[in-house]
Scaffold this active site. Structure first.
Site: not given
Length: 411
Positions: A83, A178
Site C-alpha cells: 500500500d 502498513e
C-alpha cells in the site's frame, strides 16, 4: 546481479498501480484497489519459480523459496508492504527516469514549476552519475514500499536462476495497510514460519535499523457550553479557549519540527472545534519506554489540572498504544542484525545503524514473535511529490538480500 532495465521495468509496473490505503475504512485491505497489485504479485511470484504462493482473504501474500542445502539452517523471511500512504495521492503515478544524474535541479513539472533541487534536498548529490526515478511532481512515487517489493522479488528471481548460490528456506511476505498502522495486524506469524525476518522498508542506502518509536495516539475532548453571546457573561464556556490552554501547556519544543534522533515528541495533527466541543488528536512518540509512559501521564495530568478549574469534568483524554520499540525484542537475537551488517559490508556498503523515527511492520511483527529488523529500500522523501529512488541503491539492496540468504545458510 539483476539486469538494471529489468528492475526499472518491474518497479514502474508496481508504482503505476494505485494502492493508496484508507484510514477511514474498517476492512482489510482498507481499499479495494490494493487487490489489483496484490493479485498481480501472486502471479509474478509463481512465474519466477517460488512455491507455496498464497494470498488470504485480507490480501496477505506469502511464498517460499525452498532450501537448496542438505544441512539444517534457519528459515528466514523478507517482508514489504504494497500500500501507499493516504498523505498524498498515489493515483496516476507518472515516473520519470533520469539517467546519469548531473547533480543539478530536476524539473519534475515545468507547467507547475515543481523542482527537485539538491539545494534543498542535499542527499541528491550522493547519487550524481546514477539513475534516479522521480515523480512528475503531481503524485508520490510509491518507492515506500514498492521498491522493497521489487528488491525482494528480484533477489528471489536471481536465487532461483543461480542454484549454485546456497541458501536455506526463505519466506516472502507482502502486506496491505502498513501506511495506516495495520500492516501486521492480520499477519499470520505461525503460517509464515520463519525464525526471523527483515523488512525492506528503510530509506537511503546503508540504513539498518532495529530501534523504533514507542507509539500511541491520543484523543483529547473538551466540552464547552454554548450560550447566546449577547447573554453569555458567566455562563458560556468556550471549549476552543480551553483547548488552546491545553495545547500551550505541553512542551512547545517537544514537537516533530524541533526534535531529531532519539528525541521524542507530542504531535498535534488535527483540531476540530466549536464553542460547545473541541477535539484534539495527537500522536505520542519516544524511543525510551520510560519517557514514553511519562508523556502519556503528562497528557492525563494536564487534563486533570484544567478540570480542577471547573465544577465538572470538561477535558477527557483517551490514549491508545499503537506499537512499541522493537529493540527489546531484537537485542536478545542481535546476531540477526550482525548478519545483515556483514551482508552490507560484503556488498561494499557502509552500514548506517540508527533508530527509526517512525515504525514499520517489523516493529509489530517483532512483538508478535517474529524478530524483524529493517533494511534500506533506497528511496528518499517518502509520502510526497519529491519522492525519488536511485536505481543503484535498489540494485545494492538486492545484493544485500542475496548475501543474507547465503550467510544464513552457512554451517
Amino acid at each position: 546481479m539483476i539486469e538494471k532495465q529489468h528492475l526499472i521495468d518491474r518497479f514502474i509496473s508496481y508504482v503505476t498501480v494505485d494502492t493508496e490505503s484508507d484510514p477511514e475504512s474498517d476492512t482489510t485491505p482498507s481499499s479495494a484497489k490494493q487487490w489489483d497489485l496484490a493479485n498481480a504479485l501472486v502471479e509474478e511470484l509463481k512465474t519466477i519459480g517460488l512455491v507455496d504462493v498464497t494470498i488470504d482473504d485480507n490480501a496477505y501474500i506469502m511464498a517460499t523459496l525452498p532450501s537448496n542445502v542438505d544441512h539444517d539452517v534457519p528459515t528466514i523471511g523478507f517482508v514489504s508492504h504494497f500500500d501507499t500512504t493516504p498523505d498524498f495521492t498515489g493515483k496516476d503515478v507518472n515516473p520519470q527516469v533520469i539517467e546519469n544524474y548531473d547533480g543539478k535541479d530536476i524539473v519534475l513539472n515545468e507547467a507547475e514549476n515543481i523542482v527537485l533541487s539538491p539545494d534543498y534536498f542535499e542527499d541528491l548529490l550522493q547519487y550524481k552519475g546514477q539513475t534516479i526515478i522521480t515523480t512528475d511532481g503531481t503524485t508520490l512515487l510509491g518507492a515506500d514500499d514498492k521498491a522493497g517489493i521489487a528488491e525482494i522479488i528480484s533477489a528471489m528471481e536471481y536465487l532461483v536462476k543461480h542454484p549454485e548460490l546456497k541458501h536455506g528456506k526463505i519466506r516472502v511476505g507482502f502486506t496491505p495497510d502498513e501506511e495506516i498502522g495495520r500492516g501486521a495486524h492480520k499477519f499470520d506469524v505461525n503460517k509464515f514460519g520463519a525464525e526471523w525476518a527483515y523488512t525492506m522498508d528503510g530509506s537511503q542506502i546503508g540504513e539498518l535499523e532495529y530501534e523504533n518509536f514507542n507509539a500511541a495516539g491520543a484523543l483529547v475532548t473538551i466540552k464547552g457550553k454554548i450560550v447566546h453571546p449577547g447573554y453569555a457573561k458567566g455562563k458560556m464556556v468556550n471549549s476552543m479557549y480551553i483547548a488552546t490552554d491545553y495545547i500551550n501547556s505541553l512542551p512547545r519544543l517537544e514537537t516533530p519540527e524541533h526534535t531529531a534522533d532519539r528525541e521524542g515528541f507530542f504531535h498535534l495533527y488535527s483540531i476540530k472545534g466549536e464553542v460547545d466541543s473541541t477535539q484534539l488528536q495527537y500522536i505520542i512518540r519516544d524511543h525510551d519506554r520510560g519517557h514514553f509512559e511519562a508523556r502519556k501521564e503528562m497528557m492525563v495530568k494536564l487534563a486533570n489540572e484544567l478540570n480542577s478549574q471547573f465544577e465538572k469534568e470538561v477535558v477527557s483524554v483517551e490514549i491508545k498504544d499503537q506499537y512499541f520499540n522493537m529493540r527489546e525484542k531484537i537485542e536478545p537475537v542481535m546476531h540477526i542484525v550482525d548478519l545483515a551488517e556483514e551482508a552490507m559490508k560484503l556488498a561494499g556498503i557502509t552500514p548506517l545503524i540508527k533508530p527509526i523515527r517512525g515504525g514499520t511492520d517489523g516493529s509489530q511483527l517483532s512483538f508478535m514473535g517474529l524478530p524483524c529488523p529493517n533494511i534500506f529500500a533506497g528511496g528518499h522523501n517518502f509520502h510526497g511529490r519529491f519522492e525519488y529512488v536511485p536505481v543503484e541503491s535498489m540494485l545494492k539492496a538486492i545484493e544485500v538480500i542475496v548475501n543474507i540468504a547465503q550467510l544464513a545458510a552457512k554451517k
